[in-house]
Design a protein around this motif. Structure first.
Motif, PDB file in Angstrom:
ATOM      1  N   SER A   1      84.621  60.650  56.864  1.00  0.00           N
ATOM      2  CA  SER A   1      83.372  60.101  57.374  1.00  0.00           C
ATOM      3  C   SER A   1      83.646  59.383  58.699  1.00  0.00           C
ATOM      4  O   SER A   1      84.237  59.959  59.603  1.00  0.00           O
ATOM      5  CB  SER A   1      82.737  59.166  56.324  1.00  0.00           C
ATOM      6  N   ASP A   2      83.274  58.107  58.810  1.00  0.00           N
ATOM      7  CA  ASP A   2      83.497  57.356  60.043  1.00  0.00           C
ATOM      8  C   ASP A   2      84.783  56.544  60.000  1.00  0.00           C
ATOM      9  O   ASP A   2      85.017  55.717  60.880  1.00  0.00           O
ATOM     10  CB  ASP A   2      82.322  56.379  60.276  1.00  0.00           C
ATOM     11  N   PHE A   3      85.612  56.774  59.006  1.00  0.00           N
ATOM     12  CA  PHE A   3      86.729  55.875  58.750  1.00  0.00           C
ATOM     13  C   PHE A   3      88.080  56.568  58.912  1.00  0.00           C
ATOM     14  O   PHE A   3      88.184  57.794  58.958  1.00  0.00           O
ATOM     15  CB  PHE A   3      86.612  55.287  57.337  1.00  0.00           C
ATOM     16  N   VAL A   4      89.115  55.714  58.944  1.00  0.00           N
ATOM     17  CA  VAL A   4      90.500  56.183  59.001  1.00  0.00           C
ATOM     18  C   VAL A   4      91.257  55.565  57.825  1.00  0.00           C
ATOM     19  O   VAL A   4      91.174  54.354  57.591  1.00  0.00           O
ATOM     20  CB  VAL A   4      91.177  55.784  60.329  1.00  0.00           C
ATOM     21  N   PHE A   5      91.980  56.398  57.088  1.00  0.00           N
ATOM     22  CA  PHE A   5      92.777  55.915  55.962  1.00  0.00           C
ATOM     23  C   PHE A   5      94.196  56.456  56.087  1.00  0.00           C
ATOM     24  O   PHE A   5      94.403  57.586  56.537  1.00  0.00           O
ATOM     25  CB  PHE A   5      92.181  56.367  54.622  1.00  0.00           C
ATOM     26  N   ASP A   6      95.171  55.631  55.671  1.00  0.00           N
ATOM     27  CA  ASP A   6      96.535  56.153  55.618  1.00  0.00           C
ATOM     28  C   ASP A   6      96.826  56.591  54.190  1.00  0.00           C
ATOM     29  O   ASP A   6      96.362  55.983  53.218  1.00  0.00           O
ATOM     30  CB  ASP A   6      97.557  55.132  56.129  1.00  0.00           C
ATOM     31  N   MET A   7      97.562  57.665  54.070  1.00  0.00           N
ATOM     32  CA  MET A   7      97.866  58.228  52.762  1.00  0.00           C
ATOM     33  C   MET A   7      99.241  58.885  52.808  1.00  0.00           C
ATOM     34  O   MET A   7      99.709  59.324  53.863  1.00  0.00           O
ATOM     35  CB  MET A   7      96.809  59.263  52.346  1.00  0.00           C
ATOM     36  N   ASP A   8      99.876  58.929  51.654  1.00  0.00           N
ATOM     37  CA  ASP A   8     101.154  59.624  51.520  1.00  0.00           C
ATOM     38  C   ASP A   8     100.842  61.062  51.127  1.00  0.00           C
ATOM     39  O   ASP A   8     100.686  61.381  49.954  1.00  0.00           O
ATOM     40  CB  ASP A   8     102.023  58.939  50.470  1.00  0.00           C
ATOM     41  N   ILE A   9     100.781  61.923  52.129  1.00  0.00           N
ATOM     42  CA  ILE A   9     100.337  63.294  51.867  1.00  0.00           C
ATOM     43  C   ILE A   9     101.385  64.102  51.112  1.00  0.00           C
ATOM     44  O   ILE A   9     101.082  65.134  50.531  1.00  0.00           O
ATOM     45  CB  ILE A   9      99.961  63.994  53.193  1.00  0.00           C
ATOM     46  N   ALA A  10     102.628  63.620  51.094  1.00  0.00           N
ATOM     47  CA  ALA A  10     103.693  64.333  50.385  1.00  0.00           C
ATOM     48  C   ALA A  10     103.939  63.770  48.993  1.00  0.00           C
ATOM     49  O   ALA A  10     104.857  64.217  48.304  1.00  0.00           O
ATOM     50  CB  ALA A  10     104.985  64.282  51.197  1.00  0.00           C
ATOM     51  N   SER A  11     103.123  62.806  48.567  1.00  0.00           N
ATOM     52  CA  SER A  11     103.361  62.145  47.290  1.00  0.00           C
ATOM     53  C   SER A  11     103.366  63.143  46.137  1.00  0.00           C
ATOM     54  O   SER A  11     102.528  64.048  46.070  1.00  0.00           O
ATOM     55  CB  SER A  11     102.284  61.086  47.036  1.00  0.00           C
ATOM     56  N   GLN A  12     104.323  62.973  45.216  1.00  0.00           N
ATOM     57  CA  GLN A  12     104.367  63.805  44.023  1.00  0.00           C
ATOM     58  C   GLN A  12     103.542  63.186  42.898  1.00  0.00           C
ATOM     59  O   GLN A  12     103.574  63.660  41.762  1.00  0.00           O
ATOM     60  CB  GLN A  12     105.812  64.005  43.585  1.00  0.00           C
ATOM     61  N   ARG A  13     102.774  62.144  43.248  1.00  0.00           N
ATOM     62  CA  ARG A  13     101.777  61.591  42.323  1.00  0.00           C
ATOM     63  C   ARG A  13     100.422  61.737  42.989  1.00  0.00           C
ATOM     64  O   ARG A  13     100.071  62.814  43.448  1.00  0.00           O
ATOM     65  CB  ARG A  13     102.132  60.145  41.985  1.00  0.00           C
ATOM     66  N   GLU A  14      99.651  60.676  43.042  1.00  0.00           N
ATOM     67  CA  GLU A  14      98.364  60.732  43.726  1.00  0.00           C
ATOM     68  C   GLU A  14      98.553  60.381  45.194  1.00  0.00           C
ATOM     69  O   GLU A  14      99.333  59.492  45.536  1.00  0.00           O
ATOM     70  CB  GLU A  14      97.373  59.766  43.071  1.00  0.00           C
TER      71      GLU A  14
END
Length: 729
Positions: free
Chosen positions: A534-547
């Motif tokens: 949407s209008d936002f920016v989030f950081d995420m662990d895209i390689a995570s073997q969990r969520e």
């Protein structure tokens, strides 16, 4: 020790997976009662048979002569049993000794302690019989004792080999290439691929990625019938008192006489590498092994193997074997796809009569080559879980021509024939989803979700906030027990290659969460990226073997929170990457509080609030158990107008309580709702359901809003979550 000298018991150890090759070797040199076991082969025979195994085995890493079996029910029993053995008739006077223990039981759990007790027993026996204790040399002993504990018994053996047998003696310490293949493992590869039979037919061998040359040298030793033990000058049997030096000298003389000169071997052996220094090391190793004149060394890219094969005698067939680079051994800017492309070019025109043998930890090697192995052996290369895979080059590699959504075409190797159907299906749905996302203004969305049951994984795309390019996360679904694990694995890697091609996303920007994780691969390095939603920016662990921290099926739930947050006091139970609190703040919430028991998740939520412009004391973060926090807030009379809770995301330590009594949990959370407040409750358990009847007598109502929280990209899986709006009557 048995009374009959021809009934001695031996055990030859080898790399796991190559027991059959070792058993064949021992049978060929006339050992008796040969029995493959896990990690080695048991056999019987005379003392000379043990010496012959040390001298001739290419696959064994050590050969043990069993001296006795004693009780190991406790330390005292072990000591007494070992001391009772006639060490004064076994250990030569003046010899240094060392002990090596493996295994454990309930009373002997520390291998160092076990080895110490055995050492004490041996030394005490020798001191009593000879009046002097032997010296201990842990690094290079003359007489090395191996102790194997199994239940309440200990097998005591002499290590006849001394230094491990894979140390042939042709490598110069400190001058080798990075991570060279161990000699015994290389020999096992060659024997498993049938190189010994090819030698008899005058065929060829090539390693176009030779590194320090181990495979080519071992191939030459086999071709010239050179016993690998002829290259060694240090053994573990020389301090064994019954040792017969004359018998050993006779065996060595017989082995020397059996050697075939290089020019009589009838084979061609090529070894190349694009690294000139590596080829120089390989040539020096071959000279020390005495086989340099048989090996044609060259410096060139692996893809040009065919050019070098044409320069000599024409071959009707043979073996290409290599230990291709992977991980940190890859050159700068190189990736595995380039390695496999080079191997494809090297072997494309070899055809019938040729085989390819590769040892690699990469589970996607079949896809990378576009081939199905005729045979595979799970094994270890140092600390890495690897597999040896043997391919018939007479069968053409499978490749698909795939048009991307941007209009470019690419050729993609695949291992499974059904992957062509997946490619067509994926391209069709990816095109439709991309069109929908552009029209709806959605940056991150699901493209595919096991539309074809055989290709059981989901594909999510995320828009990078850094370069506006796509990032892809593939999540494999757990296969049923009736699904062949190798085929399922190949389909995943075929899918990764096809996804990369269709979306025109570089393979290094495609990440995969596996349904199963090998022990050595569970701690994948995190890859933190900033993505747009949407209008936002989030950081995420895209390689995570969990969520990964930003579940896309919950995107409409987050939009629901934004639409209903104006003027509300908002509470988020568990951080969820900070996304619910960011949406609520953007919707006009007067305050937000994010509760999570884990500091790292709170830090992620804090970052999300900060980068999206929501700073200040009105956005609170609390490190606490959500239910404990809710109880204290209720006792203090503090209430909230909008609360979000995903039951399925609660800490696993409490999951059994939640499953057993979800209603109790919901009622506790509902105590912090203001009179007009609402609890948005979600759960990924498809069986979970709520109705007003469930709250009978507790003054609560439940409205099922699931249908309103399923996005277009999840229309095929409408039961992916349940969502309810709970409030006071």
């Amino acid at each position: 020790m048995p009374e009959r000298a021809d009934q001695l018991e031996f055990f030859a150890r080898c790399a796991s997976g190559f027991e059959d090759q070792l058993a064949a070797e021992l049978t060929q040199i006339r050992c008796r009662r040969v029995r493959p076991l896990h990690g080695g082969v048991a056999f019987f025979g005379a003392y000379e048979d043990g010496l012959r195994a040390c001298l001739h085995s290419r696959v064994a890493t050590r050969v043990q002569l069993v001296l006795g079996r004693v009780s190991a029910r406790n330390a005292d029993a072990l000591y007494d049993g070992v001391r009772a053995l006639p060490w004064e008739t076994l250990v030569a006077p003046g010899a240094t000794i060392a002990m090596r223990a493996t295994g454990q039981n309930s009373n002997l759990r520390n291998t160092q302690f076990t080895a110490l007790k055995v050492k004490d027993a041996v030394c005490d026996r020798l001191a009593a019989e000879r009046g002097a204790r032997p010296d201990v040399d842990g690094s290079d002993p003359d007489f090395s004792v191996d102790i194997l504990l199994h239940r309440d018994k200990a097998t005591i053996s002499l290590n006849l080999a001394g230094p491990v047998l894979h140390k042939r003696g042709y490598r110069e310490p400190g001058v080798q290439t990075e991570a060279p293949l161990k000699e015994a493992l290389a020999a096992g590869m060659l024997l498993a691929a049938g190189w010994d039979s090819m030698v008899a037919d005058g065929m060829g061998f090539a390693d176009p990625m030779c590194g320090s040359g181990t495979l080519a040298i071992e191939a030459a030793l086999i071709a010239t019938r050179t016993a690998p033990g002829l290259l060694r000058n240090r053994w573990g049997f020389t301090a064994y008192m019954p040792h017969d030096p004359a018998a050993w000298e006779r065996l060595v003389a017989e082995a020397e006489a059996a050697r075939v000169p290089a020019w009589e071997s009838g084979v061609r052996i090529l070894a190349g590498d694009m690294n000139e220094e590596a080829v120089a090391v390989a040539r020096a190793n071959a000279e020390r092994a005495g086989v340099a004149e048989l090996i044609e060394f060259y410096v060139d890219d692996a893809a040009n193997l065919g050019t070098h094969l044409k320069r000599g005698r024409r071959l009707s067939g043979g073996l290409v074997a290599c230990n291709p680079p992977y991980g940190h051994r890859l050159l700068s800017g190189e990736d595995l796809s380039q390695v496999y492309a080079a191997l494809d070019s090297a072997t494309a025109k070899l055809g019938d009569g040729w085989q390819l043998a590769i040892i690699s930890p990469d589970e996607g090697v079949d896809t990378g080559l576009g081939r199905l192995p005729e045979r595979s052996i799970a094994c270890h290369n140092g600390p890495l879980d690897t597999s040896l895979r043997i391919y018939d080059l007479g069968k053409a590699a499978a490749k698909l021509s795939i048009p991307s959504l941007s209009g470019s075409d690419s050729v993609v190797p695949v291992a499974e024939s059904a992957s062509e159907q997946f490619a067509a299906r994926f391209r069709k749905v990816a095109k439709e989803r991309a069109k929908w996302a552009r029209k709806a203004g959605v940056h991150s969305y699901r493209v595919y979700d096991a539309d074809l049951p055989e290709y059981a994984f989901s594909v999510d795309v995320f828009r990078s906030a850094e370069d506006d390019g796509l990032l892809v996360r593939v999540e494999e679904h757990r296969a049923g027990s009736n699904v062949d694990a190798d085929r399922a694995n190949r389909r995943v890697f075929d899918g990764l290659a096809i996804v990369s091609a269709v979306l025109d996303v570089p393979r290094e920007r495609v990440f995969c969460k596996r349904a199963r994780q090998e022990k050595s691969r569970t701690s994948a390095e995190p890859v933190w990226v900033d993505v747009r939603e949407s209008d936002f920016v989030f950081d995420m662990d895209i390689a995570s073997q969990r969520e990964c921290g930003l579940p896309l099926d919950m995107r409409p739930v987050r939009e629901f929170l934004r639409a209903h947050a104006a003027g509300k006091r908002f509470a988020c139970l568990l951080a969820h990457g900070g996304a619910p609190s960011v949406y609520a703040a953007a919707g006009g919430a007067v305050s937000t509080v994010t509760v999570d028991p884990a500091d790292p998740f709170l830090e992620q939520a804090d970052h999300a609030l900060y980068v999206n412009g929501f700073r200040g004391r009105e956005h609170d973060l609390v490190c606490d158990d959500p239910l404990d926090w809710a109880r204290r807030e209720a006792r203090a009379g503090r209430t909230y107008d909008l609360v979000f809770c995903d039951l399925s995301a609660f800490p696993s330590a409490r999951s059994r309580d939640l499953i057993a009594d979800r209603m109790s949990v919901i009622k506790q959370i509902a105590r912090i709702l203001s009179p007009e407040g609402k609890l948005v409750l979600t759960c990924h358990d498809r069986r979970f359901n709520l109705s007003d009847k469930a709250f009978g007598g507790h003054g609560l109502t439940a409205q099922d809003i699931t249908a309103d929280t399923i996005g277009h990209d999840f229309a095929r899986t409408p039961k992916i979550h349940r969502a309810f709006l709970i409030g006071h009557e």
